[in-house]
Design a protein around this motif. Structure first.
Motif, mmCIF file in Angstrom:
data_model
loop_
_atom_site.group_PDB
_atom_site.id
_atom_site.type_symbol
_atom_site.label_atom_id
_atom_site.label_comp_id
_atom_site.label_asym_id
_atom_site.label_seq_id
_atom_site.Cartn_x
_atom_site.Cartn_y
_atom_site.Cartn_z
ATOM 1 N N SER A 103 -30.655 -15.151 1.414
ATOM 2 C CA SER A 103 -31.407 -14.029 0.853
ATOM 3 C C SER A 103 -32.799 -14.459 0.427
ATOM 4 N N SER A 104 -32.992 -15.741 0.179
ATOM 5 C CA SER A 104 -34.318 -16.240 -0.214
ATOM 6 C C SER A 104 -35.284 -16.202 0.954
ATOM 7 N N TYR A 105 -34.726 -16.249 2.162
ATOM 8 C CA TYR A 105 -35.581 -16.425 3.338
ATOM 9 C C TYR A 105 -35.765 -15.146 4.149
ATOM 10 N N GLU A 106 -35.008 -14.131 3.844
ATOM 11 C CA GLU A 106 -35.134 -12.893 4.605
ATOM 12 C C GLU A 106 -36.498 -12.275 4.337
ATOM 13 N N GLN A 107 -37.210 -12.008 5.401
ATOM 14 C CA GLN A 107 -38.551 -11.476 5.279
ATOM 15 C C GLN A 107 -38.528 -9.972 5.488
ATOM 16 N N TYR A 108 -39.182 -9.263 4.577
ATOM 17 C CA TYR A 108 -39.298 -7.814 4.642
ATOM 18 C C TYR A 108 -40.749 -7.475 4.954
ATOM 19 N N PHE A 109 -40.897 -6.649 5.961
ATOM 20 C CA PHE A 109 -42.231 -6.385 6.500
ATOM 21 C C PHE A 109 -42.821 -5.081 6.003
ATOM 22 N N VAL B 48 -32.258 -6.351 11.007
ATOM 23 C CA VAL B 48 -30.996 -5.794 11.496
ATOM 24 C C VAL B 48 -29.822 -6.673 11.095
ATOM 25 N N ILE B 49 -29.956 -7.971 11.334
ATOM 26 C CA ILE B 49 -28.826 -8.872 11.111
ATOM 27 C C ILE B 49 -29.330 -10.306 11.035
ATOM 28 N N ARG B 50 -28.614 -11.147 10.329
ATOM 29 C CA ARG B 50 -28.996 -12.545 10.137
ATOM 30 C C ARG B 50 -27.796 -13.446 10.441
ATOM 31 N N GLN B 51 -28.122 -14.693 10.776
ATOM 32 C CA GLN B 51 -27.072 -15.689 11.045
ATOM 33 C C GLN B 51 -27.549 -17.042 10.555
#
Lengths: 118, 116
Positions: A103-109, B48-51
């Motif tokens: 969750s720290s690395y998910e980028q939201y654009f 959409v999805i992550r891995q």
């Protein structure tokens, strides 16, 4: 909550003029990224901020490009003496940062700024 | 340097059917993350999805699932029960943080059309 916002949505400028593009990240996100999306080059990374520091500027295409971030929040991408090849969509993204798992690395654009240089 | 390849510039699927979008990548790292993003005409990139590469189990998010083959460096996206709203550009992306570097590397995208 509010997402990443960018302004202006569209910008038309004459060759040789300077432009400033703004990005407001998601509140609490410490990491901020700029990308460029163009027909010929696809999606390219430009710069990464952690807080107000930019540890990775490796994607900036020339010294005409610069970016800053203040207060760990808003960022401005500046292009000096614009050229026609600078025409593209400039995307900003933010992420939580830190080291708290994926969750720290998910980028939201954000929605991007379409820059047209005439 | 890491590279991401999407070999299908365009795909088409009928509403309610299933479609698989392909993605391969090249890396010498063992711990990294992979993502699929959707970009509709509005330009907004939507995750959409992550891995996570260290997880063997394939990720699933409702109608979206992945087939992650680490040894083959393959990361395909399956969309089940396709809907008109799924029509968009889909980008596969690789993320690795090393030292001071942190960035997404994107593929060239696959344009998905959904027909009635």
């Amino acid at each position: 909550g509010a997402g990443v916002s960018q302004s202006p949505s569209n910008k038309v400028t004459e060759k040789g003029k300077d432009v400033e593009l703004r990005c407001d990240p998601i509140s609490g996100h410490t990491a901020l990224y700029w990308y460029r999306q163009s027909l010929g080059q696809g999606l390219e990374f430009l710069i990464y901020f952690q807080g107000n520091s930019a540890p990775d500027k490796s994607g900036l295409p020339s010294d005409r490009f610069s970016a800053e971030r203040t207060g760990g929040s808003v960022s401005t991408l500046t292009i000096q003496r614009t050229q026609q090849e600078d025409s593209a969509v400039y995307l900003c993204a933010s992420s939580l940062g830190g080291n708290r798992g994926v969750s720290s690395y998910e980028q939201y654009f954000g929605p991007g700024t379409r820059l047209t240089v005439t | 340097a890491q590279t991401v390849t999407q070999s299908q510039p365009e795909m088409s699927v009928q509403e309610a059917e299933t479609v698989t979008l392909s993605c391969t990548y090249d890396t010498s790292e063992s711990d990294y993350y992979l993502f699929w993003y959707k970009q509709p005409p509005s330009r907004q990139m939507i995750l959409v999805i992550r891995q996570e590469a260290y997880k063997q189990q394939n990720a699933t998010e409702n109608r979206f699932s992945v087939n992650f083959q680490k040894a083959a460096k393959s990361f395909s996206l399956k969309i089940s029960d396709s809907q008109l709203g799924d029509a968009a550009m889909y980008f596969c992306a690789y993320w690795l943080m090393t030292g001071t570097a942190s960035k997404l590397t994107f593929g060239t995208g696959t344009r998905l059309q959904v027909t009635l």
